[in-house]
Design an enzyme around this catalytic site. Structure first.
Site, PDB file in Angstrom:
ATOM      1  N   GLY A  29      -6.297   6.071   2.281  1.00  0.00           N
ATOM      2  CA  GLY A  29      -4.855   6.789   3.575  1.00  0.00           C
ATOM      3  C   GLY A  29      -3.948   7.183   2.743  1.00  0.00           C
ATOM      4  N   ASN A  30      -2.721   7.045   2.419  1.00  0.00           N
ATOM      5  CA  ASN A  30      -1.344   8.056   2.339  1.00  0.00           C
ATOM      6  C   ASN A  30      -0.612   7.733   1.954  1.00  0.00           C
ATOM      7  OD1 ASN A  30      -0.047   8.715   4.831  1.00  0.00           O
ATOM      8  ND2 ASN A  30      -2.050  10.527   5.302  1.00  0.00           N
ATOM      9  N   ARG A  31      -0.362   8.286   1.017  1.00  0.00           N
ATOM     10  CA  ARG A  31       1.834   7.409   1.485  1.00  0.00           C
ATOM     11  C   ARG A  31       3.422   7.460   2.131  1.00  0.00           C
ATOM     12  NH1 ARG A  31       2.292   5.607  -3.879  1.00  0.00           N
ATOM     13  NH2 ARG A  31       0.778   6.024  -5.171  1.00  0.00           N
TER      14      ARG A  31
END
Ligand code: C5P
Length: 227
Positions: A29-31
């Protein structure tokens, strides 16, 4: 700006960040928190638009009164956007989309290697949704993308974003610097807006709501030019 200057306009906004499964319990995933996309949805709604928020793994709640559709992966986001973009007046791709996904997704939880050795995860590229939307036959009337860049050189930032806008086929691009804790997850944001003629005025710095309104001002002006 007049209070209801987006009255009846159909606006589709993607927000958050996509997740790509590795196995039943893990993902890449990412932030992205989804705050900027949600702020856009709220601002557009206030201004009278008919808003759909396509929500990918938001860290915050969808505000009451905002219609939303939930997605997890890039493939789901892509399908949702392709289906809804053609009939929209404005489409804003605020979601952070995973550029890669695991080639194979394990049906069972992956076990740790007993011999302590490394594992290899093979990643394949995801489609670029914004590029597909920008080059589709039936296209949103105004398409807005984002660019997050780590360069500290202002001229370089603008050059990279202008190039990205052109390549992806969007009408407007909002670029922000993401180094030093700016952007992701933060309450405030600072963006430059760039259309086919180049940068639109100076940088917009403020709350994500202020930034949202500035983006919608620019989208409204582009829409009016096409009415
Ligand atoms: O290429 P880059 O990730 O910097 O581009 C960011 C813009 O492109 C954002 O608007 C993002 O939503 C969109 N994007 C996309 N599909 C991808 C990667 C990015 O729609 N696979």
């Amino acid at each position: 700006r007049t209070a209801r200057d987006l009255d009846g306009r159909r606006i589709v906004i993607s927000a958050g960040g996509t997740r790509e499964p590795i196995d039943p319990v893990r993902f890449i995933g990412n932030r992205s928190s989804g705050r900027q996309g949600v702020a856009l949805a709220e601002a557009a709604k206030q201004r009278g638009a008919d808003v759909l928020l396509v929500a990918a793994n938001l860290e915050i709640e969808v505000p009451a009164g905002i219609e939303s559709f939930t997605v997890t992966t890039t493939a789901q986001l892509r399908e949702a956007m392709l289906e809804r973009a053609a009939s929209a007046d404005v489409v804003i791709m605020a979601a952070a989309v995973a550029d890669y996904r695991p080639e194979d997704v394990s049906d069972t939880k992956m076990k740790k290697e007993a011999d302590g050795g490394p594992v290899t995860l093979r990643l394949v590229q995801n489609p670029d949704i914004l590029t597909e939307l920008g080059h589709a036959d039936r296209r949103a009337r105004v398409l807005v993308g984002f660019a997050a860049e780590t360069t500290s050189d202002e001229a370089e930032l603008i050059r990279l974003a202008a190039e990205k806008r052109e390549r992806k086929g969007c009408d407007l691009i909002a670029v922000n610097r993401v180094d030093g804790g700016r952007g992701f997850g933060a309450a405030d944001n600072e963006v430059r807006l760039i259309d086919a003629n180049g940068p639109l005025g100076a940088a917009v710095a403020g709350s994500k709501s202020d930034v949202a309104h500035a983006i919608l001002d620019a989208a409204r002006d582009l829409l009016r030019g096409r009415d």
